[in-house]
Design a protein around this motif. Structure first.
Motif: not given
Length: 196
Positions: A67-70, A62-65
């Protein structure tokens, strides 16, 4: 390593690119700090699969998601979003859901889901790195993608053995964080225009 590292080199040729490079640098430092803290927490809870461990496992993709958005907001070569980041966000979202289900079945199921994520995300990362190698700063993405793919296969293999453990996931996450740290340092040293 399970994430798509995007280089700011494509946008570094204009003065307006300093802001995206700085944003990516901050994001990479954040990703390293998160990976290191997450790995330490997982190591302290990596024995039996508990509710806390399950929450940690789901939190990572979820953190990876997030970060991908950022990253999508800051890495727009030629004014277009980076497609690989969309793929990465989708894979990480599916992985979070898969880990939530797998955590109810035990450590081998968790290792299989995590392994599948590491393989697929690693292949995406590797493909993007190779395709963008001429832009510079892609060696860390290529290495991370390749290592992630191999690690994912080892997690799936470990799931079938008697020594199935979550401890290896902590090392995997930490090493992935180190690749982000290296990328952040290279962005800072070269102003986002590193080659190689």
């Amino acid at each position: 390593m399970d994430t798509l590292t995007e280089s700011a080199a494509a946008t570094a040729s204009t003065p307006a690119a300093a802001s995206p490079a700085a944003a990516l640098r901050k994001l990479y430092f954040l990703r390293f700090a998160f990976a290191a803290a997450w790995a330490a927490l997982l190591l302290t809870t990596a024995g039996p699969l508990t509710t806390l461990t399950a929450v940690l496992l789901v939190a990572y993709p979820l953190f990876d998601v997030g970060c991908a958005v950022a990253d999508l907001r800051s890495a727009r070569p030629g004014g277009r979003p980076v497609r690989g980041l969309y793929v990465n966000a989708a894979l990480s979202t599916l992985t979070a859901a898969g880990l939530a289900v797998a955590a109810t079945s035990g450590i081998p199921a968790v290792l299989r889901v995590w392994g599948a994520w590491a393989i697929t995300a690693g292949l995406v990362q590797l493909a993007v790195g190779v395709a963008r190698r001429g832009l510079g700063g892609q060696w860390a993405m290529i290495a991370s993608g390749g290592i992630s793919t191999l690690a994912g296969a080892s997690f799936i293999a470990q799931a079938g053995g008697a020594d199935a453990s979550l401890g290896a996931l902590a090392g995997y996450a930490f090493l992935g964080g180190v690749f982000f740290l290296v990328s952040a340092l290279r962005l800072g040293r070269t102003g986002g225009a590193a080659k190689g």
